[in-house]
Enzyme design. Sequence first.
Site, short mmCIF file in Angstrom:
data_model
loop_
_atom_site.label_atom_id
_atom_site.label_comp_id
_atom_site.label_asym_id
_atom_site.label_seq_id
_atom_site.Cartn_x
_atom_site.Cartn_y
_atom_site.Cartn_z
N SER A 47 0.83 -1.22 0.00
CA SER A 47 0.00 0.00 0.00
C SER A 47 0.86 1.27 0.00
CB SER A 47 -0.94 0.01 1.21
OG SER A 47 -0.20 -0.06 2.42
N HIS A 48 2.17 1.14 0.26
CA HIS A 48 3.02 2.34 0.27
C HIS A 48 4.20 2.24 -0.69
CE1 HIS A 48 0.45 2.98 3.68
NE2 HIS A 48 0.68 4.25 3.47
N GLU A 188 -4.59 0.45 2.46
CA GLU A 188 -4.99 -0.96 2.55
C GLU A 188 -6.46 -1.10 2.16
OE1 GLU A 188 -2.92 -3.33 3.19
OE2 GLU A 188 -1.22 -2.30 4.09
P1 NDP Z 1 -0.63 -2.99 10.11
O1 NDP Z 1 -1.91 -3.04 10.85
O2 NDP Z 1 -0.43 -3.93 8.99
O3 NDP Z 1 0.58 -3.22 11.13
C1 NDP Z 1 0.76 -2.36 12.23
C2 NDP Z 1 1.94 -2.82 13.05
O4 NDP Z 1 1.57 -3.98 13.81
C3 NDP Z 1 3.16 -3.24 12.24
O5 NDP Z 1 4.31 -2.77 12.87
C4 NDP Z 1 3.09 -4.76 12.24
O6 NDP Z 1 4.38 -5.38 12.12
C5 NDP Z 1 2.53 -5.02 13.61
N1 NDP Z 1 1.82 -6.31 13.69
C6 NDP Z 1 0.88 -6.78 12.84
N2 NDP Z 1 0.47 -8.00 13.25
C7 NDP Z 1 1.17 -8.29 14.38
C8 NDP Z 1 1.19 -9.40 15.27
N3 NDP Z 1 0.42 -10.46 15.09
N4 NDP Z 1 2.03 -9.35 16.32
C9 NDP Z 1 2.84 -8.27 16.52
N5 NDP Z 1 2.86 -7.20 15.72
C10 NDP Z 1 2.03 -7.21 14.65
O7 NDP Z 1 -0.34 -1.50 9.57
P2 NDP Z 1 -1.37 -0.34 9.19
O8 NDP Z 1 -2.34 -0.86 8.19
O9 NDP Z 1 -1.91 0.30 10.40
O10 NDP Z 1 -0.39 0.72 8.49
C11 NDP Z 1 0.28 0.36 7.30
C12 NDP Z 1 1.25 1.46 6.91
O11 NDP Z 1 0.57 2.62 6.50
C13 NDP Z 1 2.23 1.91 7.98
O12 NDP Z 1 3.53 1.70 7.46
C14 NDP Z 1 1.95 3.39 8.15
O13 NDP Z 1 3.10 4.19 8.40
C15 NDP Z 1 1.38 3.75 6.81
N6 NDP Z 1 0.56 4.96 6.86
C16 NDP Z 1 1.06 6.13 6.35
C17 NDP Z 1 0.30 7.30 6.36
C18 NDP Z 1 0.86 8.58 5.90
O14 NDP Z 1 0.17 9.59 5.99
N7 NDP Z 1 2.07 8.67 5.43
C19 NDP Z 1 -1.07 7.30 6.90
C20 NDP Z 1 -1.47 6.03 7.47
C21 NDP Z 1 -0.68 4.90 7.41
P3 NDP Z 1 4.78 -6.13 10.72
O15 NDP Z 1 5.08 -5.01 9.77
O16 NDP Z 1 5.95 -6.95 11.08
O17 NDP Z 1 3.58 -6.94 10.30
#
Ligand code: NDP
Length: 332
Positions: A47-48, A188
């Site tokens: 997504s990014h 996403e």
């Molecule tokens: P996710 O919900 O996919 O993941 C959030 C965090 O939780 C990650 O660090 C992930 O680690 C961790 N995680 C997920 N599952 C588990 C688990 N079972 N146990 C432990 N840790 C876990 O991310 P989002 O959908 O919330 O966000 C996705 C991206 O979007 C981010 O990188 C964010 O910076 C970006 N974003 C950017 C914006 C902007 O304005 N620039 C705005 C909003 C979001 P892992 O990666 O290892 O799965």
Amino acid sequence: MANSIKVSLDEIKKLVTDVFLKQGCNENNASALANTITKAEEDGSSSHGLFRVPGYVASLQSGKVNGTASPKLEKTTPVILTCDADNGFASTAHEFALPILANAAKTNGVAVLSIKGCYHFAALWPETEYLAKQNLVGFACTAFKPSVAPAGAKKAFFGTNPISMAWPRNGQDPVVFDMATATMAKGEVMIAARDGHSLPDGVGLDENGEPSNDPKEILKGVLLPFGGYKGSAISLMVELFAAGLIGDVFSYEAQENDNNDGGPPSGGEFIMAFNPQIIAGPKWEEHCGNFFQKLTSIDGVRLPGSRRHENRSGDNYRSINEELLLKVKSYL
Ligand code: NDP
């Protein structure tokens, strides 16, 4: 199921560098953006990665973003650093200012970097993980445009307002979390809409304010904060840190200023670096190492960031949506 095609990370980097050069970036800016996009694809954060290229290009074509930005830094005190992003993408400001932030935190124990007037459309882990790789603890957050309803409301007011923290570990990958404070990042939700997937309960409301599992309906309505009023409070904190504290725009102000070209709005980013060696003393590494060891010995636990690190250790090829790839190539 959408068609995908295997593309190497080297090809992805070359393609997006050429696209951004063609679309008006100079080499420095094109290279910084290409690094950001390639890192996202490498980590499986689709997504990014390339998915964001149409938005980046739209904001260059509309003249909103300066593709030849040359960020500047001002030191208010030895630990309070402000980077004027020169109306450019956040990636260029990061490559310029993060090394200066890291040096200030190594010397002084803690330092704050405000990036002002930048366009952030990416994941946040690259900036926090950069700091963790230098044995610093990193924290970052940024606001966006309203797309999330505060707890109790049905109308968008907060951005998806991501936060990231990275913690250094001796000889191992840092522990990094990076998450939207919305239940799910908007990118996403857009990918789920594109690929025809339904979403779990609690992601968002449709345009009538009713709960929905259909990403297309949620995109017409609002996203919800994670964890109800608790996530809403964290999203509020992001607005205050990334706008109120550093003197940049809140999400609602970003919306008012934006030309809605499909790219990111102008806004600020708040980044902090801490030196645990100075704050906790020399035993911090062993102490925290024991903590992580105990945590991961619990059945079912995995450390945040480990999925991305595993993706990174895979081969050099990634599955890319074919239609998206054709679209990106059309900008050449
Ligand atoms: P996710 O919900 O996919 O993941 C959030 C965090 O939780 C990650 O660090 C992930 O680690 C961790 N995680 C997920 N599952 C588990 C688990 N079972 N146990 C432990 N840790 C876990 O991310 P989002 O959908 O919330 O966000 C996705 C991206 O979007 C981010 O990188 C964010 O910076 C970006 N974003 C950017 C914006 C902007 O304005 N620039 C705005 C909003 C979001 P892992 O990666 O290892 O799965």
